[in-house]
Design a protein around this motif. Structure first.
Motif, PDB file in Angstrom:
ATOM      1  N   MET A  16      10.327  -4.873   0.092  1.00 31.23           N
ATOM      2  CA  MET A  16       9.066  -4.921  -0.555  1.00 31.23           C
ATOM      3  C   MET A  16       8.915  -5.360  -1.824  1.00 31.23           C
ATOM      4  O   MET A  16       7.803  -6.130  -2.310  1.00 31.23           O
ATOM      5  CB  MET A  16       8.585  -3.502  -0.414  1.00 31.23           C
ATOM      6  N   TYR A  20       6.889  -8.849  -2.882  1.00 33.84           N
ATOM      7  CA  TYR A  20       5.906  -8.707  -4.330  1.00 33.84           C
ATOM      8  C   TYR A  20       6.232 -10.256  -4.952  1.00 33.84           C
ATOM      9  O   TYR A  20       5.187 -10.877  -5.459  1.00 33.84           O
ATOM     10  CB  TYR A  20       5.897  -7.652  -4.864  1.00 33.84           C
ATOM     11  N   CYS A  80       0.368   0.589   6.049  1.00 30.78           N
ATOM     12  CA  CYS A  80       0.424   0.209   4.720  1.00 30.78           C
ATOM     13  C   CYS A  80       1.296  -1.149   4.890  1.00 30.78           C
ATOM     14  O   CYS A  80       0.812  -2.155   4.146  1.00 30.78           O
ATOM     15  CB  CYS A  80       1.285   1.071   3.877  1.00 30.78           C
ATOM     16  N   CYS A  81       2.249  -1.461   5.635  1.00 27.39           N
ATOM     17  CA  CYS A  81       3.087  -2.654   5.796  1.00 27.39           C
ATOM     18  C   CYS A  81       2.017  -3.707   6.266  1.00 27.39           C
ATOM     19  O   CYS A  81       2.098  -5.042   5.721  1.00 27.39           O
ATOM     20  CB  CYS A  81       4.519  -2.460   6.745  1.00 27.39           C
ATOM     21  N   LEU A  84      -0.380  -4.801   3.500  1.00 27.11           N
ATOM     22  CA  LEU A  84       0.312  -5.479   2.537  1.00 27.11           C
ATOM     23  C   LEU A  84       0.612  -6.981   3.063  1.00 27.11           C
ATOM     24  O   LEU A  84      -0.134  -8.058   2.522  1.00 27.11           O
ATOM     25  CB  LEU A  84       1.581  -5.079   2.150  1.00 27.11           C
ATOM     26  N   ARG A  88      -2.264  -9.647   2.009  1.00 25.52           N
ATOM     27  CA  ARG A  88      -1.858 -10.631   0.996  1.00 25.52           C
ATOM     28  C   ARG A  88      -2.043 -12.073   1.824  1.00 25.52           C
ATOM     29  O   ARG A  88      -2.424 -13.301   1.037  1.00 25.52           O
ATOM     30  CB  ARG A  88      -0.394 -10.434   0.647  1.00 25.52           C
ATOM     31  N   ILE A 107      -5.244  -3.471  -0.466  1.00 29.22           N
ATOM     32  CA  ILE A 107      -3.767  -4.033  -0.745  1.00 29.22           C
ATOM     33  C   ILE A 107      -3.133  -2.977  -1.706  1.00 29.22           C
ATOM     34  O   ILE A 107      -1.797  -2.422  -1.350  1.00 29.22           O
ATOM     35  CB  ILE A 107      -3.490  -5.332  -0.885  1.00 29.22           C
ATOM     36  N   VAL A 108      -3.874  -2.764  -2.904  1.00 27.90           N
ATOM     37  CA  VAL A 108      -3.132  -2.018  -3.778  1.00 27.90           C
ATOM     38  C   VAL A 108      -3.194  -0.679  -3.443  1.00 27.90           C
ATOM     39  O   VAL A 108      -2.120   0.239  -3.730  1.00 27.90           O
ATOM     40  CB  VAL A 108      -3.905  -2.321  -5.065  1.00 27.90           C
ATOM     41  N   ALA A 110      -2.826   0.593  -0.247  1.00 26.95           N
ATOM     42  CA  ALA A 110      -1.739   0.644   0.590  1.00 26.95           C
ATOM     43  C   ALA A 110      -0.404   0.801  -0.135  1.00 26.95           C
ATOM     44  O   ALA A 110       0.565   1.503  -0.002  1.00 26.95           O
ATOM     45  CB  ALA A 110      -1.589  -0.420   1.740  1.00 26.95           C
ATOM     46  N   LEU A 111      -0.309  -0.249  -1.149  1.00 23.66           N
ATOM     47  CA  LEU A 111       1.018  -0.237  -2.184  1.00 23.66           C
ATOM     48  C   LEU A 111       1.246   1.016  -2.869  1.00 23.66           C
ATOM     49  O   LEU A 111       2.500   1.723  -2.799  1.00 23.66           O
ATOM     50  CB  LEU A 111       0.961  -0.996  -3.110  1.00 23.66           C
ATOM     51  N   TYR A 173       7.664  -8.096   5.222  1.00 25.38           N
ATOM     52  CA  TYR A 173       6.697  -6.819   5.461  1.00 25.38           C
ATOM     53  C   TYR A 173       6.789  -6.283   6.864  1.00 25.38           C
ATOM     54  O   TYR A 173       6.900  -5.480   7.518  1.00 25.38           O
ATOM     55  CB  TYR A 173       5.238  -6.887   5.175  1.00 25.38           C
TER      56      TYR A 173
END
Length: 200
Positions: A16, A20, A80-81, A84, A88, A107-108, A110-111, A173
């Motif tokens: 992960m 990023y 969440c994956c 993300l 993105r 996204i954030v 989920a992170l 991901y």
């Protein structure tokens, strides 16, 4: 840090982190091209991300995870994956700034949620005397990913300036999604159960 469960979590964290940092190599440039982002715009965007991340970890994650059992936590990580990876990818091609902000809110969030779950489960798989060492190894691994990610992003950009790095991000991901699907319950929760029995 040598147990299968610990190695499993390290692989997830590193994958992960790589995703990023690879994404970061193309994201800033894309914001400049699409929206002519300057320092003030970047500052506002990063403030928004920081606020959303803090909110997701301090408030949203607790509300989501509290009523869930083990299988529910696994499904949350998988969702969440998906958020993300797909988020993105989609955010890179959107030409509406308001929509970019909206996507990054998800996204954030989920992170933040996935980080909360992984941190909590890291504490569960290790004895109290080993937790500090395990977190130290995790931090070192993520720091290494922070150095390798931009290098990998630059190398991939030579293959194709956008598709190669973005494809790698989505692929990482997807790799985590499959890892969680195949091994999270059997490795993490079985280790937790064994640890609990030993302490009884």
């Amino acid at each position: 840090a040598r147990s299968p469960a610990a190695i499993f979590l390290i692989v997830i964290r590193v994958s992960m982190a790589l995703a990023y940092h690879i994404f970061s190599t193309i994201w800033t440039v894309s914001l400049k091209k699409r929206f002519n982002f300057g320092p003030k715009d970047h500052g506002q965007f990063m403030s928004f991300i920081g606020f959303t991340f803090a909110l997701s970890q301090g408030f949203i994650a607790k509300r989501i995870l509290a009523p869930l059992g083990q299988k529910g936590r696994v499904r949350v990580i998988q969702l969440c994956c998906l958020a993300l990876g797909c988020g993105r990818y989609a955010a890179y091609y959107v030409d509406n700034l308001a929509l970019v902000y909206l996507m990054f809110a998800f996204i954030v969030t989920a992170l933040g949620v996935v980080n909360t779950v992984l941190t909590a489960d890291t504490c569960l798989i290790a004895k109290s005397t080993e937790i500090g060492g395990l977190f130290g190894v995790l931090e070192a691994a993520q720091s290494a990913a922070g150095m390798l990610g931009p290098l990998a992003g630059g190398a991939l950009a030579k293959i194709h300036p956008v598709n190669a790095p973005l494809g790698a991000v989505v692929g990482l991901y997807a790799f985590v999604f499959v890892l969680v699907l195949v091994g999270y319950e059997s490795l993490i929760f079985s280790t937790t159960s064994t640890k609990d029995k030993k302490t009884e």
